[in-house]
Design an enzyme around this catalytic site. Sequence first.
Site, PDB file in Angstrom:
ATOM      1  CG  PHE A  21     -32.365  21.407 -13.086  1.00 36.89           C
ATOM      2  CD1 PHE A  21     -32.188  20.078 -12.721  1.00 36.89           C
ATOM      3  CD2 PHE A  21     -32.374  21.725 -14.435  1.00 36.89           C
ATOM      4  CE1 PHE A  21     -32.033  19.101 -13.667  1.00 36.89           C
ATOM      5  CE2 PHE A  21     -32.220  20.744 -15.405  1.00 36.89           C
ATOM      6  CZ  PHE A  21     -32.054  19.419 -15.017  1.00 36.89           C
ATOM      7  CG  ASP A  22     -33.978  23.810  -5.606  1.00 35.40           C
ATOM      8  OD1 ASP A  22     -33.890  25.025  -5.429  1.00 35.40           O
ATOM      9  OD2 ASP A  22     -33.620  22.970  -4.760  1.00 35.40           O
ATOM     10  CE  LYS A  23     -27.351  27.667  -5.446  1.00 38.93           C
ATOM     11  NZ  LYS A  23     -26.539  26.979  -4.410  1.00 38.93           N
ATOM     12  CB  THR A  24     -29.754  24.319  -2.384  1.00 36.34           C
ATOM     13  OG1 THR A  24     -29.161  25.594  -2.649  1.00 36.34           O
ATOM     14  CG2 THR A  24     -29.121  23.715  -1.148  1.00 36.34           C
ATOM     15  CE  LYS A  33     -36.282  28.298  -5.328  1.00 40.57           C
ATOM     16  NZ  LYS A  33     -35.730  27.165  -4.534  1.00 40.57           N
TER      17      LYS A  33
END
Length: 639
Positions: A306-309, A489
Amino acid sequence: MKAKQINRIMYAAAILLMAAIAIYLISGGGWLLNTFLITASLLAGYPTFLKAFQAARLKMFSIELLVTIAVVGALIIGEYIESAAVTFLFLFGTYLEGRSLEKARASLKSLMEMAPLEATVIRNGLRAVIMAEEVVKNDLVVIQTGEKIPIDGRVVSGKASVNEAAITGESIPTSKAKDDQVFSGSILDSGYLEVIAEKVGEDTTFSKIIELVEEAQEGKAKTQRFLEKFAAVYTPGIMALSLLVWAITQDVHLSLTFLVIACPGALVISAPVSIVAGIGNGARNGILIKGGEVMENLAKLNAIVFDKTGTLTKGKPEVTAIKAFGITEDELLLMAAEAEVISEHHLGRAIVKEAERKALKLINKPTDMTVLKGRGIEVSLDGKSLYIGNRKGLSQNEVPIETEVESYATQQEKAGNTAVFIADDKKVLGIISIADTVRETAKETIQQLKSFGINHLVMLTGDNQHTANIVGQQLGMDRVYAELLPEDKARKVKECMGKGINLAMIGDGVNDAPAIASADVGIAMGVAGTDIAMETADVVLMADKLDKLIHALKLSKATVRNMKQNMFFAIATVAILLAGVLTKNVNLASGMLIHELSVLLVILNAIHLVRFSPVSRFKQPARPEKVIAFEEIKCAHEC
């Protein structure tokens, strides 16, 4: 041949067969009965014969070729009843396949029916109603209660409640006001909006959705491609076996019956009808799945990054604290807001929003703006150089961080804030602390994914390690990697793939595009940055809701399970029928009837997917015999 022509032929053949039955009941047989049966055989068999001839010219062994040989043989040996029954039932099976695919594609048709036809525009002060495709970029479009929004654009005036079900699959209306984005195909439930057209015609999000779903429903799964190759080998194999049956038994009728009954019609449609229905269900629920192969890969996932923001968090951060060094807090905020006013970054927007809340007047305009990927921005403001970003940018610009500044920044980060440094070319002028809240459904979604058998859940972010750890612990992530650039990433995703790991990357589809493209399954979330999301990702969750991921995973599992059920049933039916033929318990007509009924059952089973809804919560699946841990993957950064 067109579907309408085939349907007319089928109806005409049905009338001839009913007439033949009537003659049989009245007179018991004769030349007139045979005439009707032969005519029905040739008429109903024409579309099949035509396909067989076209395939033979291309040196292809088709299923239609099997039927054609069998029908010609039946006519030669005088089995007119069976030749008529076989041709009609095969044609009826083709009709059923077409109807099933048409019904499965109903979701796409319903989407197309939502397309707006007209638009009200204001040009040169005059209001006019024109066709939706005639709207041009930068037109001022007026939308009133009950009308469909014909373009993608930005609200410049008015307030309204908008139903975006055509885009997101969510029926609950959302409020729209000045500066909000609206999308073509949405319906204005109540209120009034004036919108500047930014995307029109085929460039709108709605048009892209329709195009993407059309392409996806044509996309073939690995299983489907295997079945097509299988049919190409299967057809000559069955022809050889039927000759062997004739050579052993010297029974022409038996070998012809074997030939026809072996047609794997239900097997050939078992995969495509399930895929079309599954993709259609996803489209109706705001989940765009790009084809059958993506559906199969989605069902195999055991790890998600998952990306966070904007993915695990709301992506709408707010300023929580301002600390200035040598100047006032308002001076620092004003300076940062003036620099960030042209930035599209979520942190920059939060700073501008805070300045507006404090009624600070943004006078100076930044020039010579340079975006430093993963670090921040550099601008020239009122003739002075200004940097806004993180520690990496300060280090690169060789701006020293004093102990007081470092201590304060660390304190803010430990509290879960992102520390944004504002500095000139000599020193740090201050720190603006910004925090983003976790999505309401994020924790529950993560828990459900774990119970569903997703063994590895990892979070990647460009944010600082302290903030990342707080979010990761709150959600129960297995691993957290922070302070990553977009290329970092993508590298991390590549390092974690393979060795039994089937991995998906989910992000916002813009700055996460490299990582999304690198994963086994790339998932983009939300309509922000839709163009790049649709181009890069394999799956797009249009609703900007994390729990849509649960629907997508359950739908993929259901679709693949449906395909396997159909394939098993089709193979079992053919095997049982062939055994019945060889033991002379099944004749040609009854075998074809059972065969077409199996086609119908396969179709009905697939149609269930159109109405599939994952209403029940996940149940704990059986654990795999060997769980492959991330620790077993030897990558440079201990993935």
